[in-house]
Structures are given as C-alpha cells and as structure tokens.
Design a protein around this motif. Structure first.
Motif, PDB file in Angstrom:
ATOM      1  N   ASN A  20     -13.842  29.577  86.797  1.00 21.07           N
ATOM      2  CA  ASN A  20     -12.975  28.446  87.092  1.00 21.07           C
ATOM      3  C   ASN A  20     -13.008  28.084  88.570  1.00 21.07           C
ATOM      4  N   THR A  21     -13.191  29.066  89.438  1.00 23.23           N
ATOM      5  CA  THR A  21     -13.379  28.786  90.866  1.00 23.23           C
ATOM      6  C   THR A  21     -14.683  28.030  91.079  1.00 23.23           C
ATOM      7  N   GLN A  22     -15.716  28.456  90.365  1.00 26.70           N
ATOM      8  CA  GLN A  22     -17.005  27.764  90.482  1.00 26.70           C
ATOM      9  C   GLN A  22     -16.880  26.323  89.968  1.00 26.70           C
ATOM     10  N   LEU A  23     -16.169  26.124  88.866  1.00 24.83           N
ATOM     11  CA  LEU A  23     -15.950  24.770  88.356  1.00 24.83           C
ATOM     12  C   LEU A  23     -15.205  23.925  89.385  1.00 24.83           C
ATOM     13  N   ASP A  24     -14.181  24.488  89.992  1.00 24.20           N
ATOM     14  CA  ASP A  24     -13.394  23.780  90.999  1.00 24.20           C
ATOM     15  C   ASP A  24     -14.291  23.301  92.143  1.00 24.20           C
ATOM     16  N   HIS A  25     -15.175  24.157  92.614  1.00 23.16           N
ATOM     17  CA  HIS A  25     -16.092  23.786  93.698  1.00 23.16           C
ATOM     18  C   HIS A  25     -17.129  22.757  93.232  1.00 23.16           C
ATOM     19  N   LEU A  26     -17.618  22.939  92.016  1.00 24.53           N
ATOM     20  CA  LEU A  26     -18.633  22.036  91.470  1.00 24.53           C
ATOM     21  C   LEU A  26     -18.109  20.604  91.341  1.00 24.53           C
ATOM     22  N   LEU A  27     -16.841  20.466  90.961  1.00 21.10           N
ATOM     23  CA  LEU A  27     -16.273  19.135  90.710  1.00 21.10           C
ATOM     24  C   LEU A  27     -15.609  18.513  91.938  1.00 21.10           C
ATOM     25  N   ALA A  28     -15.473  19.286  93.008  1.00 23.18           N
ATOM     26  CA  ALA A  28     -14.787  18.797  94.211  1.00 23.18           C
ATOM     27  C   ALA A  28     -15.404  17.483  94.688  1.00 23.18           C
ATOM     28  N   GLY A  29     -14.545  16.502  94.914  1.00 23.83           N
ATOM     29  CA  GLY A  29     -14.999  15.221  95.445  1.00 23.83           C
ATOM     30  C   GLY A  29     -15.490  14.232  94.404  1.00 23.83           C
ATOM     31  N   GLU A  30     -15.481  14.616  93.134  1.00 21.69           N
ATOM     32  CA  GLU A  30     -15.928  13.704  92.057  1.00 21.69           C
ATOM     33  C   GLU A  30     -14.802  13.563  91.046  1.00 21.69           C
ATOM     34  N   SER A  31     -14.532  12.334  90.603  1.00 22.18           N
ATOM     35  CA  SER A  31     -13.455  12.116  89.636  1.00 22.18           C
ATOM     36  C   SER A  31     -13.936  11.457  88.345  1.00 22.18           C
ATOM     37  N   ASP A  32     -15.229  11.115  88.258  1.00 22.11           N
ATOM     38  CA  ASP A  32     -15.748  10.462  87.061  1.00 22.11           C
ATOM     39  C   ASP A  32     -15.756  11.437  85.880  1.00 22.11           C
ATOM     40  N   ARG A 146      -9.277  32.373  75.243  1.00 19.23           N
ATOM     41  CA  ARG A 146      -8.309  31.278  75.131  1.00 19.23           C
ATOM     42  C   ARG A 146      -7.646  31.024  76.481  1.00 19.23           C
ATOM     43  N   GLU A 147      -7.136  32.067  77.115  1.00 21.88           N
ATOM     44  CA  GLU A 147      -6.459  31.911  78.399  1.00 21.88           C
ATOM     45  C   GLU A 147      -7.423  31.372  79.468  1.00 21.88           C
ATOM     46  N   GLY A 148      -8.629  31.923  79.516  1.00 24.71           N
ATOM     47  CA  GLY A 148      -9.602  31.494  80.511  1.00 24.71           C
ATOM     48  C   GLY A 148     -10.043  30.060  80.330  1.00 24.71           C
ATOM     49  N   LEU A 149     -10.229  29.655  79.068  1.00 20.12           N
ATOM     50  CA  LEU A 149     -10.692  28.287  78.805  1.00 20.12           C
ATOM     51  C   LEU A 149      -9.560  27.267  78.917  1.00 20.12           C
ATOM     52  N   GLU A 150      -8.333  27.671  78.642  1.00 15.48           N
ATOM     53  CA  GLU A 150      -7.205  26.774  78.904  1.00 15.48           C
ATOM     54  C   GLU A 150      -7.084  26.525  80.411  1.00 15.48           C
ATOM     55  N   ALA A 151      -7.321  27.556  81.224  1.00 16.76           N
ATOM     56  CA  ALA A 151      -7.323  27.383  82.681  1.00 16.76           C
ATOM     57  C   ALA A 151      -8.502  26.514  83.114  1.00 16.76           C
ATOM     58  N   PHE A 152      -9.647  26.646  82.442  1.00 14.85           N
ATOM     59  CA  PHE A 152     -10.828  25.811  82.704  1.00 14.85           C
ATOM     60  C   PHE A 152     -10.465  24.335  82.524  1.00 14.85           C
ATOM     61  N   VAL A 153      -9.749  24.022  81.451  1.00 14.62           N
ATOM     62  CA  VAL A 153      -9.324  22.640  81.180  1.00 14.62           C
ATOM     63  C   VAL A 153      -8.347  22.167  82.259  1.00 14.62           C
ATOM     64  N   GLU A 154      -7.495  23.046  82.748  1.00 10.98           N
ATOM     65  CA  GLU A 154      -6.590  22.667  83.842  1.00 10.98           C
ATOM     66  C   GLU A 154      -7.371  22.274  85.089  1.00 10.98           C
ATOM     67  N   VAL A 155      -8.434  23.010  85.386  1.00  7.82           N
ATOM     68  CA  VAL A 155      -9.279  22.660  86.542  1.00  7.82           C
ATOM     69  C   VAL A 155      -9.922  21.291  86.315  1.00  7.82           C
ATOM     70  N   LEU A 156     -10.423  21.056  85.097  1.00  8.47           N
ATOM     71  CA  LEU A 156     -10.993  19.736  84.788  1.00  8.47           C
ATOM     72  C   LEU A 156      -9.976  18.631  85.052  1.00  8.47           C
ATOM     73  N   ASN A 157      -8.768  18.815  84.532  1.00  7.87           N
ATOM     74  CA  ASN A 157      -7.733  17.789  84.681  1.00  7.87           C
ATOM     75  C   ASN A 157      -7.390  17.522  86.138  1.00  7.87           C
ATOM     76  N   LYS A 158      -7.508  18.534  86.957  1.00  9.60           N
ATOM     77  CA  LYS A 158      -7.227  18.382  88.388  1.00  9.60           C
ATOM     78  C   LYS A 158      -8.229  17.436  89.047  1.00  9.60           C
ATOM     79  N   HIS A 159      -9.439  17.402  88.539  1.00  7.67           N
ATOM     80  CA  HIS A 159     -10.514  16.634  89.191  1.00  7.67           C
ATOM     81  C   HIS A 159     -10.827  15.298  88.536  1.00  7.67           C
ATOM     82  N   ILE A 160     -10.405  15.101  87.293  1.00  2.09           N
ATOM     83  CA  ILE A 160     -10.824  13.902  86.567  1.00  2.09           C
ATOM     84  C   ILE A 160      -9.754  12.827  86.587  1.00  2.09           C
ATOM     85  N   ASP A 161     -10.175  11.611  86.872  1.00  4.44           N
ATOM     86  CA  ASP A 161      -9.311  10.440  86.778  1.00  4.44           C
ATOM     87  C   ASP A 161      -9.444   9.885  85.374  1.00  4.44           C
ATOM     88  N   TRP A 162      -8.574  10.364  84.471  1.00  2.76           N
ATOM     89  CA  TRP A 162      -8.674   9.976  83.059  1.00  2.76           C
ATOM     90  C   TRP A 162      -8.289   8.518  82.840  1.00  2.76           C
TER      91      TRP A 162
END
Length: 166
Positions: A20-32, A146-162
């Motif tokens: 999830n830290t890696q995802l956070d860094h990967l998505l930083a600065g992008e909202s698409d 389940r816990e790890g992937l629910e946190a993964f989705v939280e990281v996604l939501n932080k970066h995406i402009d839905w």
C-alpha cells in the motif's frame, strides 16, 4: 516517476503495508481513475502470488462494467447482486470466497479460478465499483487479505478524482 518492481516479503500484514505504501507512491500526483486503476491492477499482478486475475469493475449504467485489469479476458457486464462481484456491490461488504464453485450464482469467467476476493469501492455512500481478485488456489484469501486490500482501496480513493468518472 519511474516504477521499480521490488519483492515484498514478510507476514501478510507487513506485506500489505509495503504494498500500500508502494501504491501510494506510484499514484502520487495523478488523479485520473483509468490511469490509476490500470497501475493498481498491474501492481497487484506483480506482487500477489497465486492469482490469475486482478482488476476492477466500475458501477455505470446501473451495473458493474469491466475496467482496467490484468489477466485473461473477462465478463464485461455484471448485474447488481449477481456473482461474487455483484454481491459485494449490492451488500457493500467485502466478499472472501474460499471456493467459488460453492458460491450461489458464481459467474465463471475463467474456469481455472477456485477462490476470489471482492472489495467494494465506496466514496461515502456512493458505489464506485469493486476490486476483484481471483486465484486458481482454493482458500487463497483470508482475513489478512481482506484487511490489506480494503486498505489498498482506501489508498486508491485518496488519489482518484472519482467525479471525473463518466
């Protein structure tokens, strides 16, 4: 930003924190949402062992419609309440299915799949879609996933402009 694949090791809790830290860094600065979901699916495919499909279905036109994914071609449209994905979307609760053949109404896109986890993507009360991961191994997913992937989705939501999702 360039992406460098790294081996994530350790117990599942540590694994998901690093993922999830890696995802956070990967998505930083992008909202698409398309770009970020595509990279997220790829990250899961690279780092999760014994899976055969990882991707997203998005809630559009009153159904789940296939989004970015890694794996074999998949079902394109899933009605609310149908199969594991439709059930997760309808109940808004993560579904951890140890044996997909025992799940009522399971939709078999890939006959090799034996277990599945589906995490709903929500923004407040709004259903955005689901994260879907399949495995050819029975009982592949557990509460730590389940816990790890629910946190993964939280990281996604932080970066995406839905709000930009059509």
């Amino acid at each position: 930003m360039s992406f460098v694949a790294m081996k994530i090791e350790g117990d599942k809790s540590t694994f998901y924190k690093e993922l999830n830290t890696q995802l956070d860094h990967l998505l930083a600065g992008e909202s698409d949402y398309i770009a970020n979901l595509a990279n997220a699916a790829s990250l899961l495919d690279v780092h999760l062992d014994t899976i055969n499909w990882a991707g997203f279905y998005l809630w559009r036109e009153e159904q789940l419609i296939l989004g970015p994914f890694m794996g074999k071609p998949a079902c394109v449209r899933i009605p609310l309440g149908r199969g594991v994905c439709g059930t997760a979307a309808e109940t808004r609760v993560t579904q951890v299915v140890p044996d997909v053949h025992a799940f009522p109404g399971h939709i078999a896109c890939d006959a090799a799949s034996r277990s599945e986890i589906v995490v709903p993507i929500l923004v407040g009360d709004r259903l955005i879609g689901v994260l879907d991961i399949d495995s050819p191994v029975p009982e592949r997913f557990d509460d730590a996933d389940r816990e790890g992937l629910e946190a993964f989705v939280e990281v996604l939501n932080k970066h995406i402009d839905w709000s930009r999702m059509a």
